[in-house]
Design an enzyme around this catalytic site. Sequence first.
Site, short mmCIF file in Angstrom:
data_model
loop_
_atom_site.label_atom_id
_atom_site.label_comp_id
_atom_site.label_asym_id
_atom_site.label_seq_id
_atom_site.Cartn_x
_atom_site.Cartn_y
_atom_site.Cartn_z
N SER A 144 0.87 -1.39 -0.20
CA SER A 144 -0.01 0.13 0.25
C SER A 144 1.03 1.88 -0.25
CB SER A 144 -1.02 0.17 1.04
OG SER A 144 -1.72 1.44 1.22
N TYR A 157 -1.67 -1.08 10.33
CA TYR A 157 -2.10 -1.11 8.48
C TYR A 157 -0.48 -0.75 8.02
CZ TYR A 157 -3.67 -1.74 4.27
OH TYR A 157 -4.28 -1.75 3.17
#
Length: 252
Positions: A144, A157
Amino acid sequence: MYQSFAGKVALVTGAASGIGRASALAFAQHGAKVVVADVLVADGEETVRMIKDAGGDALFIATDVSKASEVEALVRQTVAHYGRLDVAHNNAAIEGALAPTASYTEEDWDRTINVNLKGTWLCMKYEILQMLQQGGGAIVNTASVVGLVGTMGLPAYCASKGGVVQLTKAAALEYAKAGIRVNAICPGATYTPMLNRLLAQPGAETGMLATIPLGRISKPEEVAAAAVWLCSDAASYVTGHTMVVDGGLIAQ
């Protein structure tokens, strides 16, 4: 042409929706037999139906990527059914709790790291073992942009996705001479169920759009196209690469 995956078998985790579903559909469109893996059974089976309705060949295997026994069984069943494993897109992930670092619970931290980072490692472990027997293969991991630049409120995350980037580089170096290419994609904002949950926060979408030079949020198919290319013969000299697909976000 890279579009030809005829005779090849592709495994996609987190393929019940979003980028994973788009990736599974794209691999099938370009000729691959596709194994769809997810914890969401009904949605995973729907991805298989979509592939079959388009004339493709697919199999669903329910899998929790945070559990070694289930990942080992996933690869074993893939090979038992299709005879080989050529391509893998390790995409399964969760966003985890939305909270700042000091307020994050150990339970939420462990769950997010176990799915996103440990799960990617477990998938790579068993995929690579199979690919070594075959003499090569291609793997792409979904990281990401927040594994590269960070964001507030998603510490686990961010940490997990940064870990995926580095894990990708390590494996790419370790197995390059064995003919196994390992790359990562770093999506920016993409319309998926995960993003939709985050966009439920007041003003979130307006604020997000203001940070993206292209001025829009990506479609899952746009990110999947990058994953498919990295696994294709057109990317035969690409390994250890982190491909950012973010509308220009981190170029700023």
